[in-house]
Design an enzyme around this catalytic site. Sequence first.
Site, PDB file in Angstrom:
ATOM      1  N   ASP B  16       0.799  -1.365  -0.124  1.00 28.44           N
ATOM      2  CA  ASP B  16       0.380   0.473  -0.001  1.00 28.44           C
ATOM      3  C   ASP B  16       0.763   1.334   0.067  1.00 28.44           C
ATOM      4  O   ASP B  16       1.553   1.684   1.113  1.00 28.44           O
ATOM      5  CB  ASP B  16      -1.009   0.025   0.773  1.00 28.44           C
ATOM      6  CG  ASP B  16      -1.297   1.003   1.409  1.00 28.44           C
ATOM      7  OD1 ASP B  16      -1.710   1.570   0.624  1.00 28.44           O
ATOM      8  OD2 ASP B  16      -2.436   1.429   2.344  1.00 28.44           O
ATOM      9  N   MET B  17       0.846   2.151  -0.764  1.00 32.34           N
ATOM     10  CA  MET B  17       1.900   3.563  -1.518  1.00 32.34           C
ATOM     11  C   MET B  17       1.280   3.988  -0.247  1.00 32.34           C
ATOM     12  O   MET B  17       0.253   4.218  -0.738  1.00 32.34           O
ATOM     13  CB  MET B  17       1.360   4.302  -2.726  1.00 32.34           C
ATOM     14  CG  MET B  17       2.381   3.065  -4.110  1.00 32.34           C
ATOM     15  SD  MET B  17       4.106   2.102  -3.186  1.00 32.34           S
ATOM     16  CE  MET B  17       5.013   4.008  -3.389  1.00 32.34           C
ATOM     17  N   ASP B 110      -2.840   2.729  -6.383  1.00 30.55           N
ATOM     18  CA  ASP B 110      -1.302   2.743  -4.836  1.00 30.55           C
ATOM     19  C   ASP B 110      -1.734   1.110  -3.971  1.00 30.55           C
ATOM     20  O   ASP B 110      -1.165   1.511  -3.142  1.00 30.55           O
ATOM     21  CB  ASP B 110      -1.748   3.685  -4.749  1.00 30.55           C
ATOM     22  CG  ASP B 110      -3.457   3.946  -3.787  1.00 30.55           C
ATOM     23  OD1 ASP B 110      -3.826   3.201  -4.217  1.00 30.55           O
ATOM     24  OD2 ASP B 110      -2.862   4.523  -2.773  1.00 30.55           O
ATOM     25  N   GLU B 111      -2.180   0.465  -4.235  1.00 27.52           N
ATOM     26  CA  GLU B 111      -2.303  -0.616  -3.794  1.00 27.52           C
ATOM     27  C   GLU B 111      -2.109  -2.153  -4.836  1.00 27.52           C
ATOM     28  O   GLU B 111      -2.932  -2.353  -6.234  1.00 27.52           O
ATOM     29  CB  GLU B 111      -3.791  -0.728  -3.280  1.00 27.52           C
ATOM     30  CG  GLU B 111      -3.950  -0.367  -2.081  1.00 27.52           C
ATOM     31  CD  GLU B 111      -5.314  -0.384  -1.025  1.00 27.52           C
ATOM     32  OE1 GLU B 111      -5.647  -1.248  -0.212  1.00 27.52           O
ATOM     33  OE2 GLU B 111      -6.432  -0.104  -2.061  1.00 27.52           O
TER      34      GLU B 111
END
Lengths: 366, 413
Positions: B16-17, B110-111
């Site tokens: 996860d960013m 982003d995941e």
Amino acid sequence: MKFKIQRDELLNALQQIIGAVEKRQTMPALSNVLIKATSDSLSLTSTDLEIELVTHLKMMIDEPGEITVPARKLLDICKALPADSDVNISIKGEKALVQSGRSRFSLVTLPAADFPSLDEINVGSEFELPQKTLKDIIDKTSFAMAQQDVRYYLNGLMLEISAKILRAVATDGHRLAYCEKETDCELSDIKQVIVPRKGVLELVRLLDNTEEKIKVILGSNHLRVELDNIRFTSKLIDGRFPDYNRVIPDDGQCIMTADREILRQALVRASILSNEKYRGIRLILEDNLVKLQAQNPDQEEADVEIEVNYKGESLEIGFNVNYMIEALNVTDSSMVQAAFRDSNSSCLLTFPELKDCKYVVMPMRL
Amino acid sequence: MSPNPQHWSRAIALIDMNAFFASVDQRDFPFLLGQPVGITNGMRGSCIITCSYEARAFGVHTGMRLREAYQLCPNLVQRPARPKVYARVSTHIMKAIHNICPDIEVFSVDEAFIDITPSQRLYGSPEKAAQLLKTAVYETSGLLCSVGLSGDKTTAKYAAKLNKPDGFTVIPPWESRERLRYVPVTELCGIAEGMGGFLAGYGVRNCGDMEKLPISILAKRFGNLGRRIWYMCQGEDPDPLHIDVAAPKSIGHGKVMPPNTRSREVVLTYLQHMCCKVGARLRKHELEARTFWVGLHTKFGWTGEKIRLPLMSNDSRKIFQHGKRAIEFHWKGEGVHQIQVTALDPQPVAMQLDMFASNPEQQLQEKMLHKAMDSINQRYGEFTLSPARLLNRSDMPNVIAPAWKPEGHRQTI
């Protein structure tokens, strides 16, 4: 109004006309059946404003009158009564009383005057033909009718009557079914009408495979079919049916003949692993051989080969397998002939023992 | 049970960013480092798409109105979103992950879920493989991420959430059930209020309560999803990684319009704008559709209809013609603030041939025209060549959707 009727007789009559009663509608009267009792006959009428079904029964009536009652409830009550019981129907105030043995029901009614009737039909031409002719021609074509197509004129069956010939054509743009029959009707000019899908499906339910004659009446906006004790009327679709002659191909260069049932079963087997949504199947023609190939999104594959009569160049062509199976399903003739031109052109299916039927299926690009 | 701590029967990581868009901006513009940054759609956007951890400390969060965010954090630095940059960075990161462990499900921009099971022996242990992924993300992008590692997707996602930013949380599969026991079911990804309320009705509040409930109760109410949730709460989410991008169920574009738009010309311009985007995207992926949803959002809710074209199409002009008719029929001039055009049930182009289709030459001509237009627009930018009306189109920037994917029909902005 007051009369006594056998449960089986009433049930049978209601079942014949219930198809016209929509499960949901905006006008309350449309969920009702119109009961008309004259001194020596009883008639039941149902309609959805597009089709109308009327059934007549010859019987003694105690007290004439007319009323409308909820159709499905009356049907369900009849179904739930013992097989050979008698049913007494009468009106008391604003309720209809249905009584059989020690079961009593009281149903809400609406006045007969509120029951909508189809517009008056002006008789254009009429002719008679055997019941089974009409049933057969519908059975062989109606499966190809479109469903809810924006090209509204495709959502029905085209009937064409000319001197001695009755013709039916149905198409949804992907496939077309054509059937013609000889009749003894003497019409001077050609008449073409489009009967809406629902009407066709209701009409065929009423027809039997008998030689008994029925009367067909063509009005400018209606088709009426009169059977022994039931009358079917449908509005017509106001539109121009496409020129079917233009899309029925001549025999192509590649002509294959096969045992109909063997080909049908092979298609059914291969179809199991075709894409559930698009139903695509690849058909590869080689010397005296047809290969059927299907593939689904899970990359599962089916490969089915059958022997056929075919001499010529090899050809690969895709189809919606359902269209092929449905066309092969309508007849029990032993052989089928398929004529192809190329992989982008339609295929013509004919049956040597069934000269009057033709089926056209457009290919799929796979 | 004597589990081998070296090799797990199933090992799933979630990467996860951390505050992805804001972090990319802080990386690219050093003066933003240490600042509370709020990303909005252009400088006119009024809603926080995401914000940096510095801003989160003030209580600012995704979805908050900009005005409200300023009240909590007067020094908030508003930055316009740069969707193309984010998409590029995300693509690089996903590629770097893919090079280490090829089984990756891009969950959102982003995941990503990564199946480490096949490569755990190669890298020594699941922890080592996951550590390698975290390092690779940093080396590729200079950005931090949180990693959750467990034996199934749901527990991995829960683990990643425990420790943010720059976290690394491991829940070995044989501990999952105990670790989830006192976690409220609604904390798990996929259990929202509706499902939570249903479960609470049966006395299931924490994951550990689930084992008391027969699986058939969930199956009866929610089908397969219900069965999955029953397993999920016990640390045994059976859901596999969805590695391939599923075929699209619909392809649509929508846009927020200036509040209370009443001008017919403006509405039609937005409509044509969306029709052109949907048409171009269908053509890009060699799809076509017959049914389109065309809708306007007014204060009374959505108005519009599902329009059906006579034949399958991906021709923006035809979609617009039919859409215009639908709008003119349904829209009575009330204030509009959003528009949507969606192709429903798209299919591969010209798969089933129709016997009444227009003649082949005309079809070919239309196809050539689209091809020329699409290649010009691909090379010189969207709408370099467009209908004249679109000269007046909205200058609001394109937005990156949460469901963005580096490949397939979701690779769109």
